[in-house]
Design a protein around this motif. Structure first.
Motif, PDB file in Angstrom:
ATOM      1  N   PHE A 179     -24.806  68.697  -8.893  1.00  0.00           N
ATOM      2  CA  PHE A 179     -25.532  68.745  -7.860  1.00  0.00           C
ATOM      3  C   PHE A 179     -24.715  69.765  -6.912  1.00  0.00           C
ATOM      4  CE2 PHE A 179     -25.543  67.133  -3.355  1.00  0.00           C
ATOM      5  CZ  PHE A 179     -26.878  67.527  -2.943  1.00  0.00           C
ATOM      6  N   GLN A 180     -23.344  69.801  -6.731  1.00  0.00           N
ATOM      7  CA  GLN A 180     -22.595  70.618  -5.927  1.00  0.00           C
ATOM      8  C   GLN A 180     -22.773  72.184  -6.324  1.00  0.00           C
ATOM      9  OE1 GLN A 180     -21.044  69.443  -3.183  1.00  0.00           O
ATOM     10  NE2 GLN A 180     -21.434  67.360  -3.489  1.00  0.00           N
ATOM     11  N   GLU A 181     -23.156  72.267  -7.291  1.00  0.00           N
ATOM     12  CA  GLU A 181     -23.306  73.621  -7.748  1.00  0.00           C
ATOM     13  C   GLU A 181     -24.649  74.498  -7.627  1.00  0.00           C
ATOM     14  OE1 GLU A 181     -20.527  75.632  -8.448  1.00  0.00           O
ATOM     15  OE2 GLU A 181     -19.426  73.631  -8.368  1.00  0.00           O
ATOM     16  N   LEU A 182     -25.604  73.484  -7.248  1.00  0.00           N
ATOM     17  CA  LEU A 182     -26.951  73.927  -7.051  1.00  0.00           C
ATOM     18  C   LEU A 182     -27.146  74.990  -6.226  1.00  0.00           C
ATOM     19  CD1 LEU A 182     -30.029  72.959  -7.693  1.00  0.00           C
ATOM     20  CD2 LEU A 182     -30.030  71.825  -5.506  1.00  0.00           C
ATOM     21  N   SER A 183     -27.683  76.039  -6.552  1.00  0.00           N
ATOM     22  CA  SER A 183     -27.844  77.110  -5.501  1.00  0.00           C
ATOM     23  C   SER A 183     -29.168  78.123  -5.858  1.00  0.00           C
ATOM     24  CB  SER A 183     -26.632  78.346  -5.905  1.00  0.00           C
ATOM     25  OG  SER A 183     -26.776  78.507  -7.253  1.00  0.00           O
ATOM     26  N   THR A 184     -29.266  78.911  -5.152  1.00  0.00           N
ATOM     27  CA  THR A 184     -30.873  79.964  -5.307  1.00  0.00           C
ATOM     28  C   THR A 184     -30.477  81.186  -5.692  1.00  0.00           C
ATOM     29  OG1 THR A 184     -30.735  80.729  -3.037  1.00  0.00           O
ATOM     30  CG2 THR A 184     -32.130  78.494  -3.436  1.00  0.00           C
ATOM     31  N   GLU A 185     -31.277  81.679  -6.797  1.00  0.00           N
ATOM     32  CA  GLU A 185     -31.252  83.042  -6.866  1.00  0.00           C
ATOM     33  C   GLU A 185     -32.537  83.669  -7.267  1.00  0.00           C
ATOM     34  OE1 GLU A 185     -28.967  85.706 -10.763  1.00  0.00           O
ATOM     35  OE2 GLU A 185     -27.974  83.780  -9.806  1.00  0.00           O
ATOM     36  N   THR A 186     -32.645  85.003  -7.034  1.00  0.00           N
ATOM     37  CA  THR A 186     -33.777  85.851  -7.284  1.00  0.00           C
ATOM     38  C   THR A 186     -33.671  86.641  -8.721  1.00  0.00           C
ATOM     39  OG1 THR A 186     -34.434  85.688  -4.937  1.00  0.00           O
ATOM     40  CG2 THR A 186     -35.579  87.334  -6.488  1.00  0.00           C
ATOM     41  N   ILE A 187     -34.788  86.371  -9.648  1.00  0.00           N
ATOM     42  CA  ILE A 187     -34.568  86.900 -10.786  1.00  0.00           C
ATOM     43  C   ILE A 187     -36.103  87.480 -11.146  1.00  0.00           C
ATOM     44  CG2 ILE A 187     -34.120  86.842 -13.325  1.00  0.00           C
ATOM     45  CD1 ILE A 187     -32.380  84.353 -12.733  1.00  0.00           C
ATOM     46  N   GLU A 188     -36.050  88.823 -11.399  1.00  0.00           N
ATOM     47  CA  GLU A 188     -37.069  89.559 -11.649  1.00  0.00           C
ATOM     48  C   GLU A 188     -38.241  89.298 -10.368  1.00  0.00           C
ATOM     49  OE1 GLU A 188     -38.478  88.289 -15.402  1.00  0.00           O
ATOM     50  OE2 GLU A 188     -36.775  89.238 -16.524  1.00  0.00           O
ATOM     51  N   LYS A 189     -37.759  89.165  -9.211  1.00  0.00           N
ATOM     52  CA  LYS A 189     -38.745  89.149  -7.912  1.00  0.00           C
ATOM     53  C   LYS A 189     -39.131  87.614  -7.918  1.00  0.00           C
ATOM     54  CE  LYS A 189     -39.938  94.167  -7.716  1.00  0.00           C
ATOM     55  NZ  LYS A 189     -41.166  94.952  -7.689  1.00  0.00           N
ATOM     56  N   LYS A 190     -38.762  86.774  -8.564  1.00  0.00           N
ATOM     57  CA  LYS A 190     -39.258  85.295  -8.451  1.00  0.00           C
ATOM     58  C   LYS A 190     -37.974  84.764  -8.056  1.00  0.00           C
ATOM     59  CE  LYS A 190     -42.888  85.791 -11.660  1.00  0.00           C
ATOM     60  NZ  LYS A 190     -43.530  85.105 -12.869  1.00  0.00           N
ATOM     61  N   GLN A 191     -38.012  83.599  -7.192  1.00  0.00           N
ATOM     62  CA  GLN A 191     -36.967  82.836  -6.786  1.00  0.00           C
ATOM     63  C   GLN A 191     -36.872  81.399  -7.665  1.00  0.00           C
ATOM     64  OE1 GLN A 191     -37.196  81.380  -2.620  1.00  0.00           O
ATOM     65  NE2 GLN A 191     -34.800  81.450  -2.334  1.00  0.00           N
ATOM     66  N   TYR A 192     -35.500  81.196  -7.796  1.00  0.00           N
ATOM     67  CA  TYR A 192     -35.319  80.095  -8.869  1.00  0.00           C
ATOM     68  C   TYR A 192     -33.966  79.269  -8.251  1.00  0.00           C
ATOM     69  CZ  TYR A 192     -37.829  82.465 -12.613  1.00  0.00           C
ATOM     70  OH  TYR A 192     -38.768  83.138 -12.998  1.00  0.00           O
ATOM     71  N   LEU A 193     -34.100  77.881  -8.563  1.00  0.00           N
ATOM     72  CA  LEU A 193     -33.136  77.012  -8.063  1.00  0.00           C
ATOM     73  C   LEU A 193     -31.906  77.169  -9.564  1.00  0.00           C
ATOM     74  CD1 LEU A 193     -34.423  73.899  -6.470  1.00  0.00           C
ATOM     75  CD2 LEU A 193     -32.316  75.683  -5.294  1.00  0.00           C
ATOM     76  N   ILE A 194     -30.682  77.536  -9.402  1.00  0.00           N
ATOM     77  CA  ILE A 194     -29.840  77.330 -10.546  1.00  0.00           C
ATOM     78  C   ILE A 194     -29.282  75.866 -10.655  1.00  0.00           C
ATOM     79  CG2 ILE A 194     -27.773  78.336 -11.708  1.00  0.00           C
ATOM     80  CD1 ILE A 194     -28.250  80.731 -10.201  1.00  0.00           C
ATOM     81  N   LEU A 195     -29.920  75.323 -11.707  1.00  0.00           N
ATOM     82  CA  LEU A 195     -29.483  73.705 -11.847  1.00  0.00           C
ATOM     83  C   LEU A 195     -28.010  73.736 -12.649  1.00  0.00           C
ATOM     84  CD1 LEU A 195     -32.724  72.063 -12.967  1.00  0.00           C
ATOM     85  CD2 LEU A 195     -32.114  72.534 -10.423  1.00  0.00           C
ATOM     86  N   GLY A 196     -27.735  74.749 -13.408  1.00  0.00           N
ATOM     87  CA  GLY A 196     -26.454  74.625 -14.129  1.00  0.00           C
ATOM     88  C   GLY A 196     -26.737  75.485 -15.411  1.00  0.00           C
ATOM     89  N   GLU A 197     -26.199  74.938 -16.545  1.00  0.00           N
ATOM     90  CA  GLU A 197     -26.341  75.711 -17.637  1.00  0.00           C
ATOM     91  C   GLU A 197     -27.043  74.888 -18.975  1.00  0.00           C
ATOM     92  OE1 GLU A 197     -22.496  76.971 -18.856  1.00  0.00           O
ATOM     93  OE2 GLU A 197     -22.230  78.818 -17.288  1.00  0.00           O
ATOM     94  N   PHE A 198     -27.753  75.423 -19.893  1.00  0.00           N
ATOM     95  CA  PHE A 198     -28.034  74.937 -20.847  1.00  0.00           C
ATOM     96  C   PHE A 198     -28.105  75.742 -22.041  1.00  0.00           C
ATOM     97  CE2 PHE A 198     -32.212  72.961 -22.993  1.00  0.00           C
ATOM     98  CZ  PHE A 198     -31.557  72.272 -23.896  1.00  0.00           C
ATOM     99  N   TRP A 199     -27.330  75.616 -22.981  1.00  0.00           N
ATOM    100  CA  TRP A 199     -26.849  76.679 -23.992  1.00  0.00           C
ATOM    101  C   TRP A 199     -27.733  76.544 -25.094  1.00  0.00           C
ATOM    102  CZ3 TRP A 199     -20.751  76.228 -24.659  1.00  0.00           C
ATOM    103  CH2 TRP A 199     -20.026  76.409 -23.424  1.00  0.00           C
ATOM    104  N   LEU A 200     -29.099  76.959 -24.822  1.00  0.00           N
ATOM    105  CA  LEU A 200     -30.203  76.860 -25.852  1.00  0.00           C
ATOM    106  C   LEU A 200     -30.037  77.794 -26.689  1.00  0.00           C
ATOM    107  CD1 LEU A 200     -32.554  75.081 -27.011  1.00  0.00           C
ATOM    108  CD2 LEU A 200     -34.005  76.122 -25.417  1.00  0.00           C
ATOM    109  N   TYR A 201     -30.131  79.137 -26.364  1.00  0.00           N
ATOM    110  CA  TYR A 201     -30.093  80.285 -26.736  1.00  0.00           C
ATOM    111  C   TYR A 201     -28.737  80.900 -26.840  1.00  0.00           C
ATOM    112  CZ  TYR A 201     -34.998  79.686 -25.905  1.00  0.00           C
ATOM    113  OH  TYR A 201     -36.457  79.020 -25.842  1.00  0.00           O
ATOM    114  N   GLY A 202     -27.897  80.761 -26.160  1.00  0.00           N
ATOM    115  CA  GLY A 202     -26.385  81.313 -26.328  1.00  0.00           C
ATOM    116  C   GLY A 202     -25.789  80.563 -25.159  1.00  0.00           C
ATOM    117  N   ASP A 203     -24.243  80.461 -25.554  1.00  0.00           N
ATOM    118  CA  ASP A 203     -23.285  79.736 -24.574  1.00  0.00           C
ATOM    119  C   ASP A 203     -23.377  80.614 -23.102  1.00  0.00           C
ATOM    120  OD1 ASP A 203     -22.590  78.560 -26.770  1.00  0.00           O
ATOM    121  OD2 ASP A 203     -20.423  79.610 -26.759  1.00  0.00           O
TER     122      ASP A 203
END
Length: 252
Positions: A179-203
């Motif tokens: 929760f403390q690391e929750l932040s926003t970021e714009t990627i490819e002109k779309k806005q997202y909340l960064i929840l953390g990491e999920f190593w599904l395709y790569g570390d």
């Protein structure tokens, strides 16, 4: 003389007259001789292994020694002492593991039983895969969520609020949501909340929450070029399906 002593030792092992530790000690002192006389193939069947217990090494060595004795036309009896000893050891190990699993289920129920109300499938998976190295911390109070909303200058969606009220930190193998690391970021002109990491395709793949449609995405940074990939229709879908499947596959 050396050959005769080796044969005598192999016969003693075959007949179950040595303790497991006696065999281990003898083999350690004479392994070069065993390989020289018996040949590489037989040696590999007889040799002790560091990852095995003494009784298991004695049983494996006995099988190899008995086979070699037969190959050189030396008859002897074959004791089932080491086999029974190893079977008993393995049986005790399985019982201990089952007891640990039962205790783990009790611990998970006691610590995280409250998750059943919102995330029943995730909770059931925890009873099977949770370990002492995992970190799950209880949710945050509403005031902390309000403070985070002020920090981000936005209203945190209801499904995320529910999650953070239940789980503030989740650190499992390949999953890191804080929760403390929750932040926003714009990627490819779309806005997202960064929840953390999920190593599904790569570390190090980032776990993204779309503010546009509440879908869950992965930022596959090792993809060429890096790519945003949808993995769930909602946060609940991610927790109850994608994450459960991931943990289940990792466990197996």
């Amino acid at each position: 003389m050396i050959l005769q002593k080796l044969i005598e030792k192999f016969i003693s092992l075959s007949e179950g007259k040595l303790t497991a530790q006696e065999w281990m000690d003898w083999f350690t002192d004479h392994k070069d001789t065993v390989e020289k006389i018996c040949g590489r193939t037989a040696f590999l069947k007889i040799k002790t292994k560091e990852s095995f217990s003494a009784i298991r090494n004695a049983y494996i060595g006995q099988l190899g020694a008995f086979e070699w004795l037969q190959s050189v036309k030396i008859n002897t009896t074959f004791s089932d002492l080491y086999k029974k000893g190893w079977e008993k050891e393995f049986e005790d190990f399985c019982k201990a593991e089952k007891q640990k699993e039962k205790q783990l289920q009790k611990d998970v129920e006691k610590k995280f039983g409250y998750l059943k109300d919102h995330y029943p499938k995730f909770f059931r998976q925890l009873t099977r895969s949770y370990s002492d190295s995992d970190i799950i911390e209880a949710g945050v109070q509403q005031e902390f969520i309000l403070n985070k909303e002020k920090e981000l200058s936005m209203k945190i969606p209801e499904d995320l609020t529910t999650w953070y009220q239940n789980v503030s930190i989740l650190k499992l193998e390949g999953i890191d949501i804080d929760f403390q690391e929750l932040s926003t970021e714009t990627i490819e002109k779309k806005q997202y909340l960064i929840l953390g990491e999920f190593w599904l395709y790569g570390d190090g793949d980032q776990l993204l929450y779309s503010l546009e449609n509440q879908n869950i995405y992965i930022f596959a940074h090792e993809h060429s070029p890096p790519k945003v990939i949808k993995i769930a229709n909602s946060l609940s879908d991610f927790v109850e399906k994608k994450m459960v499947t991931y943990l289940n596959e990792y466990e197996s």
